[in-house]
Design an enzyme around this catalytic site. Structure first.
Site, PDB file in Angstrom:
ATOM      1  N   HIS A   1     -10.083   1.086   4.083  1.00 14.20           N
ATOM      2  CA  HIS A   1      -8.858   1.061   4.884  1.00 14.20           C
ATOM      3  C   HIS A   1      -9.102   1.882   6.153  1.00 14.20           C
ATOM      4  O   HIS A   1      -9.899   2.811   6.146  1.00 14.20           O
ATOM      5  CB  HIS A   1      -7.700   1.635   4.062  1.00 14.20           C
ATOM      6  CG  HIS A   1      -6.369   1.414   4.712  1.00 14.20           C
ATOM      7  ND1 HIS A   1      -5.888   2.236   5.704  1.00 14.20           N
ATOM      8  CD2 HIS A   1      -5.434   0.440   4.539  1.00 14.20           C
ATOM      9  CE1 HIS A   1      -4.712   1.775   6.106  1.00 14.20           C
ATOM     10  NE2 HIS A   1      -4.408   0.691   5.421  1.00 14.20           N
TER      11      HIS A   1
ATOM     12  N   ASN B   1       0.858  -1.184   0.000  1.00 16.23           N
ATOM     13  CA  ASN B   1       0.000   0.000   0.000  1.00 16.23           C
ATOM     14  C   ASN B   1       0.899   1.239   0.000  1.00 16.23           C
ATOM     15  O   ASN B   1       1.577   1.526   0.987  1.00 16.23           O
ATOM     16  CB  ASN B   1      -0.882  -0.059   1.265  1.00 16.23           C
ATOM     17  CG  ASN B   1      -1.857   1.084   1.341  1.00 16.23           C
ATOM     18  OD1 ASN B   1      -1.810   2.018   0.545  1.00 16.23           O
ATOM     19  ND2 ASN B   1      -2.744   1.027   2.324  1.00 16.23           N
ATOM     20  N   PHE B   2       0.908   1.961  -1.104  1.00 15.67           N
ATOM     21  CA  PHE B   2       1.807   3.114  -1.221  1.00 15.67           C
ATOM     22  C   PHE B   2       1.340   4.303  -0.388  1.00 15.67           C
ATOM     23  O   PHE B   2       2.117   5.192  -0.088  1.00 15.67           O
ATOM     24  CB  PHE B   2       1.926   3.538  -2.695  1.00 15.67           C
ATOM     25  CG  PHE B   2       2.811   2.656  -3.540  1.00 15.67           C
ATOM     26  CD1 PHE B   2       2.755   1.281  -3.450  1.00 15.67           C
ATOM     27  CD2 PHE B   2       3.711   3.210  -4.440  1.00 15.67           C
ATOM     28  CE1 PHE B   2       3.573   0.462  -4.231  1.00 15.67           C
ATOM     29  CE2 PHE B   2       4.540   2.418  -5.233  1.00 15.67           C
ATOM     30  CZ  PHE B   2       4.466   1.040  -5.128  1.00 15.67           C
ATOM     31  N   LYS B   3       0.039   4.325  -0.068  1.00 16.83           N
ATOM     32  CA  LYS B   3      -0.560   5.457   0.678  1.00 16.83           C
ATOM     33  C   LYS B   3      -0.166   6.771   0.004  1.00 16.83           C
ATOM     34  O   LYS B   3      -0.136   6.845  -1.226  1.00 16.83           O
ATOM     35  CB  LYS B   3      -0.141   5.405   2.148  1.00 16.83           C
ATOM     36  CG  LYS B   3      -0.488   4.058   2.794  1.00 16.83           C
ATOM     37  CD  LYS B   3      -0.427   4.054   4.281  1.00 16.83           C
ATOM     38  CE  LYS B   3      -0.880   2.693   4.800  1.00 16.83           C
ATOM     39  NZ  LYS B   3      -0.933   2.609   6.245  1.00 16.83           N
TER      40      LYS B   3
ATOM     41  N   SER C   1       4.737   1.115   5.254  1.00 15.25           N
ATOM     42  CA  SER C   1       5.933   1.875   5.654  1.00 15.25           C
ATOM     43  C   SER C   1       7.233   1.086   5.524  1.00 15.25           C
ATOM     44  O   SER C   1       8.276   1.676   5.220  1.00 15.25           O
ATOM     45  CB  SER C   1       5.769   2.401   7.080  1.00 15.25           C
ATOM     46  OG  SER C   1       5.405   1.364   7.967  1.00 15.25           O
TER      47      SER C   1
ATOM     48  N   GLY D   1       2.496  -3.084  10.748  1.00 15.94           N
ATOM     49  CA  GLY D   1       3.803  -3.329  11.362  1.00 15.94           C
ATOM     50  C   GLY D   1       4.598  -4.479  10.761  1.00 15.94           C
ATOM     51  O   GLY D   1       5.614  -4.876  11.317  1.00 15.94           O
TER      52      GLY D   1
ATOM     53  N   GLU E   1      -6.467  -5.403   9.681  1.00 17.36           N
ATOM     54  CA  GLU E   1      -5.381  -4.541  10.173  1.00 17.36           C
ATOM     55  C   GLU E   1      -5.829  -3.830  11.440  1.00 17.36           C
ATOM     56  O   GLU E   1      -6.785  -3.053  11.400  1.00 17.36           O
ATOM     57  CB  GLU E   1      -5.009  -3.467   9.139  1.00 17.36           C
ATOM     58  CG  GLU E   1      -4.336  -3.997   7.904  1.00 17.36           C
ATOM     59  CD  GLU E   1      -3.755  -2.884   7.024  1.00 17.36           C
ATOM     60  OE1 GLU E   1      -3.888  -1.687   7.372  1.00 17.36           O
ATOM     61  OE2 GLU E   1      -3.167  -3.219   5.988  1.00 17.36           O
TER      62      GLU E   1
HETATM   63  O1  G3P Z   1      -2.443  -1.448   4.208  1.00 17.27           O
HETATM   64  C1  G3P Z   1      -1.210  -1.681   4.795  1.00 17.27           C
HETATM   65  C2  G3P Z   1      -0.895  -0.745   5.880  1.00 17.27           C
HETATM   66  O2  G3P Z   1      -1.951  -0.082   6.492  1.00 17.27           O
HETATM   67  C3  G3P Z   1       0.098  -1.266   6.874  1.00 17.27           C
HETATM   68  O3  G3P Z   1       0.911  -0.193   7.135  1.00 17.27           O
HETATM   69  O4  G3P Z   1       3.042   0.881   7.581  1.00 17.27           O
HETATM   70  O5  G3P Z   1       2.092  -0.740   9.216  1.00 17.27           O
HETATM   71  O6  G3P Z   1       3.008  -1.561   7.049  1.00 17.27           O
HETATM   72  P1  G3P Z   1       2.337  -0.428   7.777  1.00 17.27           P
END
Ligand code: G3P
Length: 209
Positions: A86, A8-10, A191, A169, A134
């Site tokens: 999301h 997810n590039f956000k 991230s 995470g 999530e």
């Molecule tokens: O959709 C994936 C995302 O919300 C997870 O974010 O930065 O915790 O890998 P992250």
């Protein structure tokens, strides 16, 4: 079994920087699903063979909807699917249902996010192509969902009839294999890749390469 991987590039990066990460991802594994900002869909779809998803679409039809993103538009730009609901872009259940119907009619796949077991169960009834659990409080952090919520992942696995992914995470292969042992069929990450100095290495690490 090989894990399904969603990146997810956000809105961490933009334009050329997103294309660069997408090309790197393609080199590692072209089956990776990438969710990219709407303005980058066309370029990333045309310049890679990845499965490109929008990060969100609205349920509207072509017409008077200033500033909204309609399913037809992202489809025309080359997206094969879209994320919905999301934790950073929550929808009420009615809107989610309506948007999923629009996506189905237009021929866009859906990857729908859930923040709890109860929500996951409701979403499952709408038959998304992918469902990802999530916990919002872990998103963007360094404690992985499989470390913090193993019992809940197991419970989700026992409660759902469809396959599901987990995210938040997730940074390495241990997080991925632990999630899969608990019943997930893959992971969603952001991230760990978008903020990495060496995204190639991080993607390879996730896939155990
Ligand atoms: O959709 C994936 C995302 O919300 C997870 O974010 O930065 O915790 O890998 P992250």
């Amino acid at each position: 079994m090989k894990p399904v991987l969603i990146i997810n590039f956000k809105t961490y990066k933009k334009g050329k920087e997103n294309l660069k990460i997408a090309k790197i991802a393609e080199k590692v594994d072209r089956n990776i699903i990438v969710g990219v900002p709407a303005p980058d869909i066309k370029e990333i779809s045309s310049k890679t063979k990845l499965k490109v998803y929008a990060e969100h679409v609205d349920p509207f039809f072509p017409g008077r909807n200033t500033g909204f993103i309609i399913p037809e538009e992202v489809k025309a730009d080359g997206a094969v699917g879209t994320f919905l609901n999301h934790s950073e872009h929550k929808l009420d259940f009615r809107t989610l249902k309506e948007t999923m119907k629009r996506c189905k009619d237009v021929g866009l796949k859906t990857a729908v996010f859930a923040s709890s077991l109860a929500e996951a169960k409701k979403i499952e009834k709408l038959k998304p192509d992918y469902l990802a659990y999530e916990p919002p409080e872990l998103v963007g952090g360094n404690i992985s969902v499989s470390t913090a919520k193993p019992d809940l992942i197991k419970k989700i696995s026992n409660s759902l009839h469809m396959k599901f992914l987990v995210g938040a995470g997730v940074k390495n292969y241990e997080d991925v294999t632990a999630s899969m042992k608990l019943g997930a069929s893959g992971v969603a990450v952001a991230s760990g890749i978008t903020k990495a100095k060496n995204p190639k290495r991080e993607i390879e690490k996730l896939l155990g390469k």
